[in-house]
Design a protein around this motif. Structure first.
Motif, PDB file in Angstrom:
ATOM      1  N   LEU A  54      -3.885  47.616 -24.262  1.00  0.00           N
ATOM      2  CA  LEU A  54      -3.725  48.750 -25.183  1.00  0.00           C
ATOM      3  C   LEU A  54      -5.078  49.393 -25.486  1.00  0.00           C
ATOM      4  N   ILE A  55      -6.071  48.555 -25.771  1.00  0.00           N
ATOM      5  CA  ILE A  55      -7.398  49.086 -26.115  1.00  0.00           C
ATOM      6  C   ILE A  55      -7.998  49.813 -24.913  1.00  0.00           C
ATOM      7  N   ARG A  63       1.999  50.318 -23.272  1.00  0.00           N
ATOM      8  CA  ARG A  63       3.091  50.184 -24.250  1.00  0.00           C
ATOM      9  C   ARG A  63       4.243  49.391 -23.651  1.00  0.00           C
ATOM     10  N   ARG A 111      -6.285  53.192 -24.494  1.00  0.00           N
ATOM     11  CA  ARG A 111      -6.723  54.118 -25.552  1.00  0.00           C
ATOM     12  C   ARG A 111      -8.165  54.586 -25.280  1.00  0.00           C
ATOM     13  N   ALA A 112      -9.004  53.638 -24.852  1.00  0.00           N
ATOM     14  CA  ALA A 112     -10.397  54.003 -24.558  1.00  0.00           C
ATOM     15  C   ALA A 112     -10.439  55.037 -23.437  1.00  0.00           C
ATOM     16  N   TYR A 113      -9.593  54.848 -22.445  1.00  0.00           N
ATOM     17  CA  TYR A 113      -9.569  55.794 -21.327  1.00  0.00           C
ATOM     18  C   TYR A 113      -9.094  57.174 -21.794  1.00  0.00           C
ATOM     19  N   GLU A 124       3.351  45.811 -23.880  1.00  0.00           N
ATOM     20  CA  GLU A 124       3.499  45.315 -25.249  1.00  0.00           C
ATOM     21  C   GLU A 124       4.973  45.008 -25.535  1.00  0.00           C
ATOM     22  N   LEU A 158      -1.482  54.535 -20.772  1.00  0.00           N
ATOM     23  CA  LEU A 158      -0.961  54.340 -22.129  1.00  0.00           C
ATOM     24  C   LEU A 158       0.503  53.924 -22.069  1.00  0.00           C
ATOM     25  N   LEU A 209      -9.396  58.478 -24.834  1.00  0.00           N
ATOM     26  CA  LEU A 209     -10.431  59.135 -25.637  1.00  0.00           C
ATOM     27  C   LEU A 209     -11.637  59.520 -24.780  1.00  0.00           C
ATOM     28  N   ALA A 239      -3.461  43.092 -26.065  1.00  0.00           N
ATOM     29  CA  ALA A 239      -4.326  43.953 -26.887  1.00  0.00           C
ATOM     30  C   ALA A 239      -5.360  44.649 -26.008  1.00  0.00           C
ATOM     31  N   ASP A 240      -5.929  43.924 -25.061  1.00  0.00           N
ATOM     32  CA  ASP A 240      -6.949  44.540 -24.204  1.00  0.00           C
ATOM     33  C   ASP A 240      -6.365  45.654 -23.340  1.00  0.00           C
ATOM     34  N   ASP A 260      -4.148  38.456 -26.654  1.00  0.00           N
ATOM     35  CA  ASP A 260      -5.417  39.145 -26.420  1.00  0.00           C
ATOM     36  C   ASP A 260      -5.357  40.015 -25.165  1.00  0.00           C
ATOM     37  N   HIS A 283     -13.055  51.820 -14.438  1.00  0.00           N
ATOM     38  CA  HIS A 283     -12.319  51.443 -15.656  1.00  0.00           C
ATOM     39  C   HIS A 283     -10.814  51.446 -15.425  1.00  0.00           C
TER      40      HIS A 283
END
Lengths: 355, 379
Positions: free
Chosen positions: B283-284, B260, B287-289, B263, B256, B291, B280-281, B277, B316
């Protein structure tokens, strides 16, 4: 912090799974695609009895909601079984109407919750005015006719007015216009979709103004689409795993080859990392969270569809084989209610992102 | 279902944040893969340990805070968000300590864990051998029983941190006549400066001695440095491999913070739309990791086995890490070639991710066979 579905939520998923397994949804989906909606409408009533649509309708209007987590649970199952119909659109309409005046909400929402009304709604049109730059740059615009087009070029593909899903079967048709959500007075003929069970219909604009456009409704639309896509991907993975376990070549199951295993492992990884994004988004409903879930779930489902098609070989490329129902849906959901690029743009631009 | 941490958890997070804000070095430490940097990182571990921040999820009696898995995740989020240094002791903390907590004796835990927590003793892993990489059970380095202990002989390789570390742990073949390759292995700890040990550092891609070959010639190890029963080494090494350890090898907070940072870099460089993109990927994916790990931690706390799901994890994060750092170097343009930037250093580290801790091909085999139920085949 307890980030996992509880016993009741898991039981809800299992009961929908059982209902849909018994309903022979592939047959229902094929009939729906041919314009014979009776079986689909009957299934719709049973889903409504199970409470699926009521999850998006507030209790004040005879619903059970709003319960976005349970809705996501339900939509994963709807996607897994390739259930046809304006599912996401009915949920979106419910959220839009819940934000309208009490008179409209009282008049229309109970019938959405009970399943009497199937609703559809066009997605919001592309932002900003239609592009006019081509004319400035000396390239003939569409108004000037194709004969003046320089050799070897194509007419620019201008965005069309958005089509609504299943507007010929829905009994409540809404257009999402810039000044508000209106009840459409009519619809045009259905156009084919890459998903054979989706019927795309133009809606006549300019009817009765019912509600204001709502970012909340868009979030619900994306959440439900993401859940449906995740279910589609899970079904594609299951069916492909079963296929490569049965199918023998060179004297062994093709699923014992590492090249096959690794593609399926990648599909599993993509789907399992989309899942927590989906339920995280259901808990917050923040636009950035929902956009991330939509992008991840639709990418995972589409990648799984490509893997499924490849690993089924030629049989997977036939319309007759039921795999085609999920292959087409994975493609269609990717661009429904927010393309991958729109969702990614929202992730980086959103001010409400907490991660 | 919820994502809300309790007020007590949030207070723990805030306390960690305050401490880190006051203590994290303002300038990055020199690379931990150099002698100078290794020493600086060891000193940082001592500073963390002095206020019990080095191993928060360990029992208090060994230097931890009994914080549990969820608070460990919160600590890690704060740690990496604060820009704190890499952790030189992680091989021991992540790989050896869980094994000792599960299979070690109280004497071993009391002797080994506290100096591990302070960085006084830094551990290297000694799994791979020249002929035993992904097929670890093919290992040949042997342990021969002698009076009061064991004599270790053979060669280990790709031993991370061994160039500057103090001690190592690994598997040795103690019964060459065992029926199957996974049997007759013993889990042992040994000193890297013990008589009979030769450490030959290996330069990784950028020339830094991040790992080493170990040559062992009748190195004496006392009986008290055997973990579990002799001959049970494989079972012991693997028992924690897929479970909590799989959850903890690389924390989500690390990615994370990196996403950031990416970004921020992208915005500083003008927010070029063609890279949007990929940013964004990153960041996504991070975040997926996060959660995914919250969900796995909740299942673990409910007493459910995490097991082979940790293979999903490994693929991942290692691919996320690499893609993220590739994007950063691309955004840097011609500067992306410079080897001494933080981004380049982390990129070189990320390059190894898909290989170490079980190559991603092995992880995909595990996913296919154990999670999807596909038939076993020739590798």
């Amino acid at each position: 912090m307890r980030f996992r579905l509880d016993v009741e939520q898991r039981a809800f998923a299992a009961s929908l799974d059982a209902l849909l397994t018994a309903a022979d949804t592939p047959r229902v989906a094929r009939a729906w695609g041919r314009g014979e909606p009776a079986a689909g409408q009957a299934l719709w009533s049973r889903l409504a009895e199970a409470g699926v649509f009521a999850l998006a309708v507030p209790e004040a209007y005879k619903g059970l909601g709003p319960r976005p987590v349970e809705l996501a649970v339900a939509f994963v199952e709807l996607g897994r079984h390739a259930v046809p119909g304006p599912l996401v659109e009915t949920v979106t309409a419910a959220v839009l109407l819940a934000g309208s005046g009490p008179g409209t909400a009282e008049r229309l929402l109970p019938a959405l919750a009970s399943g009497e009304t199937l609703a559809t709604v066009t997605p919001p049109g592309p932002a900003g005015p239609p592009p006019a730059r081509e004319a400035e740059a000396g390239v003939p615009g569409p108004a000037e006719g194709p004969r003046r087009r320089p050799v070897g070029t194509h007419a620019p593909h201008l965005p069309e007015a958005p089509l609504a899903l299943d507007g010929d079967t829905a009994t409540l048709r809404l257009t999402w216009e810039r000044d508000g959500v209106r009840r459409s007075p009519g619809h045009g003929p259905a156009r084919p979709s890459l998903d054979p069970a989706r019927r795309l219909t133009p809606l006549t604009p300019g009817g009765e103004l019912l509600a204001a456009p709502s970012p909340t409704a868009l979030a619900w639309a994306r959440l439900a689409t993401a859940a449906q896509a995740l279910g589609v991907g899970l079904a594609l993975l299951d069916r492909t795993v079963a296929h490569v376990g049965r199918r023998h070549q060179f004297g062994v199951p093709v699923g014992s080859f590492q090249a096959v295993k690794h593609r399926l492992a990648d599909a599993k990884i993509a789907l399992e990392f989309a899942r927590p994004l989906l339920f995280g988004a259901a808990l917050t409903l923040r636009p950035a969270d929902v956009a991330a879930a939509k992008a991840a779930a639709c990418e995972a489902a589409y990648a799984t569809a490509r893997t499924a098609l490849q690993l089924h070989g030629a049989i997977g490329y036939t319309a007759e084989y039921d795999l085609s129902l999920w292959l087409g849906k994975a493609r269609a959901l990717r661009t429904a209610w927010g393309s991958p690029q729109e969702c990614r743009a929202l992730v980086v631009s959103a001010r409400d992102r907490r991660w | 279902m919820d994502l809300e941490f309790s007020p007590a958890d949030e207070e723990f997070r805030a306390e960690a944040r305050r401490w880190l804000h006051a203590h994290v070095p303002r300038e990055p430490l020199p690379s931990l893969e150099t002698e100078e940097g290794f020493a600086a990182h060891r000193a940082w571990e001592a500073e963390l340990a002095a206020d019990r921040w080095s191993v928060v999820n360990w029992p208090e009696r060994y230097g931890g805070r009994d914080a549990g898995l969820l608070r460990w995740l919160l600590f890690e989020e704060e740690y990496w968000a604060a820009g704190a240094p890499g952790r030189v002791g992680q091989n021991g903390v992540q790989l050896l300590a869980p094994t000792l907590l599960e299979h070690g004796t109280e004497e071993q835990r009391a002797r080994v864990l506290p100096p591990m927590a302070t960085g006084e003793v830094v551990w290297a892993q000694a799994w791979s051998e020249p002929e035993a990489g992904s097929d670890l059970a093919a290992l040949r380095a042997k342990a021969v029983h002698t009076d009061g202990g064991w004599l270790l002989s053979g060669q280990k390789t790709w031993s991370s941190r061994a160039a500057f570390a103090d001690r190592a742990f690994g598997l040795f073949r103690s019964d060459p006549d065992a029926a199957r390759p996974h049997q007759g292995l013993t889990y042992l700890m040994f000193g890297l400066r013990a008589p009979g040990v030769t450490v030959r550092p290996i330069a990784r891609l950028d020339g830094k001695p991040a790992f080493a070959e170990l040559f062992l010639d009748e190195v004496f190890v006392p009986d008290e440095d055997v973990i579990g029963a002799p001959g049970q080494g494989w079972r012991i090494a693997m028992s924690t491999a897929g479970d909590e350890r799989g959850l903890m090898l690389r924390s989500p907070g690390r990615f994370l913070a990196a996403a950031r940072g990416l970004e921020e870099l992208w915005r500083e460089r003008g927010g070029e739309p063609s890279a949007r993109d990929r940013v964004a990927d990153a960041l996504i994916g991070a975040r997926a990791y996060q959660l995914f790990t919250y969900a796995a931690a909740c299942r673990h706390l409910d007493g459910e086995a995490v097991g082979p799901e940790s293979s999903l994890n490994k693929v991942h994060w290692s691919e996320l890490d690499l893609a993220l750092h590739e994007t950063a170097l691309d955004l840097l343009g011609p500067e992306g070639e410079q080897a001494d930037t933080d981004w380049a250093q982390r990129y070189v580290f990320a390059l190894a991710g898909p290989v170490y801790a079980g190559a991603n091909e092995i992880q995909r085999d595990i996913i296919a066979e154990r999670l999807l139920g596909l038939p076993k085949g020739r590798r």
